[in-house]
Design a protein around this motif. Structure first.
Motif, PDB file in Angstrom:
ATOM      1  N   GLU A 154       0.829  -1.206   0.000  1.00  0.00           N
ATOM      2  CA  GLU A 154       0.000   0.000   0.000  1.00  0.00           C
ATOM      3  C   GLU A 154       0.863   1.256   0.000  1.00  0.00           C
ATOM      4  O   GLU A 154       0.508   2.268  -0.623  1.00  0.00           O
ATOM      5  N   ARG A 155       1.990   1.215   0.689  1.00  0.00           N
ATOM      6  CA  ARG A 155       2.873   2.376   0.718  1.00  0.00           C
ATOM      7  C   ARG A 155       3.487   2.614  -0.649  1.00  0.00           C
ATOM      8  O   ARG A 155       3.551   3.750  -1.128  1.00  0.00           O
TER       9      ARG A 155
ATOM     10  N   GLY B  90       0.864   3.924  -2.966  1.00  0.00           N
ATOM     11  CA  GLY B  90       0.575   5.304  -2.613  1.00  0.00           C
ATOM     12  C   GLY B  90       1.626   6.263  -3.145  1.00  0.00           C
ATOM     13  O   GLY B  90       1.294   7.367  -3.616  1.00  0.00           O
TER      14      GLY B  90
ATOM     15  N   ALA C 153      -3.817  -3.211  -7.412  1.00  0.00           N
ATOM     16  CA  ALA C 153      -4.103  -2.254  -6.335  1.00  0.00           C
ATOM     17  C   ALA C 153      -4.208  -0.830  -6.869  1.00  0.00           C
ATOM     18  O   ALA C 153      -5.098  -0.070  -6.477  1.00  0.00           O
TER      19      ALA C 153
ATOM     20  N   HIS D 146      -7.408   3.324  -8.083  1.00  0.00           N
ATOM     21  CA  HIS D 146      -7.223   4.761  -7.953  1.00  0.00           C
ATOM     22  C   HIS D 146      -7.415   5.436  -9.315  1.00  0.00           C
ATOM     23  O   HIS D 146      -7.410   4.795 -10.354  1.00  0.00           O
TER      24      HIS D 146
END
Length: 357
Positions: free
Chosen positions: A158-159, A162, A210, A214
């Motif tokens: 996730e980092r 991001g 993932a 977005h």
């Protein structure tokens, strides 16, 4: 991570950035050509060539010269370091527009892509916003994202995703562009961490899934699914072929005809991963041989400099700078004075490990 993997990280980090630059330079003269035209002019590319006179993009560039892929990756690396892991959207816009002005003044033809330029003009006029990259769906995000893979560890995922989103959002805020960029960054990050090809591909696939959650929706297929399919298809097609040269031909034909080599993210990013799979099928450990990987990618034509840059970054991370021919690195360095990739890689690795650049 094992002690051996940790000790190899500096070489792998340098290899990722040099693999990008070497691939970019090898693919510079073949960009925009058909695969058949590349074969007729150069065969399987095995050295650096000057930009051909009939090229709309690379005419006049000397052998070993890089293009916007490397230049923009350097800008991202510098901004990551200046921002201690974050990239300011306004600063990115200013830096990229200043770069374009310098290139235009120097008579360069390799300038900002359509998605990037449209977004940067919006930022320049209206300031950063979540909609400036609304229409950015091409591979401009993926081509310059490798420094994020060097500067951010593969886990937590996730980092990493991001970080990719924050870097790409100003110019390429669509689900497909973010997925493509995340796939490349995650594969580079896994490679620098000591992973093998399977780990890099799987991490790239997971990151693409993932990141696709977005950004703005656009009508494009799943990068993760196309990446997985491209790798599988190449392996299936070359497995029955025994001769290494014939394997390269068979695999390259599949990539050209079925995967695609255009600047569309959903073509060029899966193509880069397919090249890694092909190199691995050609020779044991071939995916960790960035020279072989970059040669195959540069011979594809289409958006060959970008495909070679992305595949070269992952392969360079797998094999390290030591896997690149020193003469090739030296020629690219000589053709591009001031290209301080070793220093940038070392600083990004310090950032990755929690130190200061």
């Amino acid at each position: 991570m094992t002690a051996d993997a940790a000790a190899a990280q500096p070489d792998r980090a340098r290899g990722a950035l040099w693999g990008l630059a070497v691939g970019d330079a090898l693919g510079m003269p073949t960009e925009g050509l058909s695969r058949a035209d590349v074969a007729g002019r150069y065969g399987l590319v095995d050295t650096f060539h000057a930009g051909p006179a009939d090229s709309d993009i690379a005419a006049g560039l000397p052998a070993g010269h890089v293009t916007d892929d490397t230049d923009q990756a350097v800008i991202v690396a510098e901004l990551l370091l200046e921002g201690a892991g974050t990239v300011d959207a306004a600063a990115l816009a200013t830096r990229l527009l200043d770069w374009q002005r310098r290139m235009t003044a120097a008579g360069a033809h390799s300038l900002l892509g359509p998605s990037t330029l449209r977004a940067l003009r919006t930022i320049e006029a209206e300031g950063p916003s979540s909609t400036s990259g609304r229409w950015g769906d091409t591979n401009g995000a993926a081509m310059r994202i490798a420094p994020v893979g060097v500067g951010v560890p593969p886990e937590p995922l996730e980092r990493l995703v991001g970080a990719v989103v924050s870097v790409c959002e100003p110019t390429h805020n669509t689900h497909v562009a973010l997925a493509g960029a995340a796939a490349v960054a995650a594969a580079v990050s896994a490679a620098v961490a000591g992973g093998n090809l399977a780990a890099a591909v799987e991490h790239g696939r997971r990151a693409a899934l993932a990141a696709a959650a977005h950004g703005h929706y656009t009508t494009a297929p799943s990068v993760a699914a196309r990446l997985d399919g491209a790798v599988r298809l190449v392996r299936e097609r070359v497995e029955p072929v025994a001769d290494p040269g014939e394997r390269i031909e068979a695999g390259s034909r599949v990539i050209d005809e079925l995967v695609g080599t255009s600047l569309a993210t959903q073509e060029s990013v899966p193509a880069a991963f397919a090249v890694l799979a092909l190199a691995d099928a050609v020779a044991p450990g071939g995916a960790a041989d960035p020279w072989l990987v970059c040669r195959i990618a540069a011979s594809l034509g289409g958006d060959s400099d970008t495909i070679a840059a992305m595949a070269g970054a992952v392969s360079g991370g797998l094999g390290g700078k030591r896997a690149l021919p020193p003469a090739a690195v030296a020629q690219v360095a000589a053709a591009n004075p001031g290209l301080r990739l070793d220093e940038l890689a070392d600083d990004l690795l310090r950032l990755r490990l929690g130190g200061t650049a």
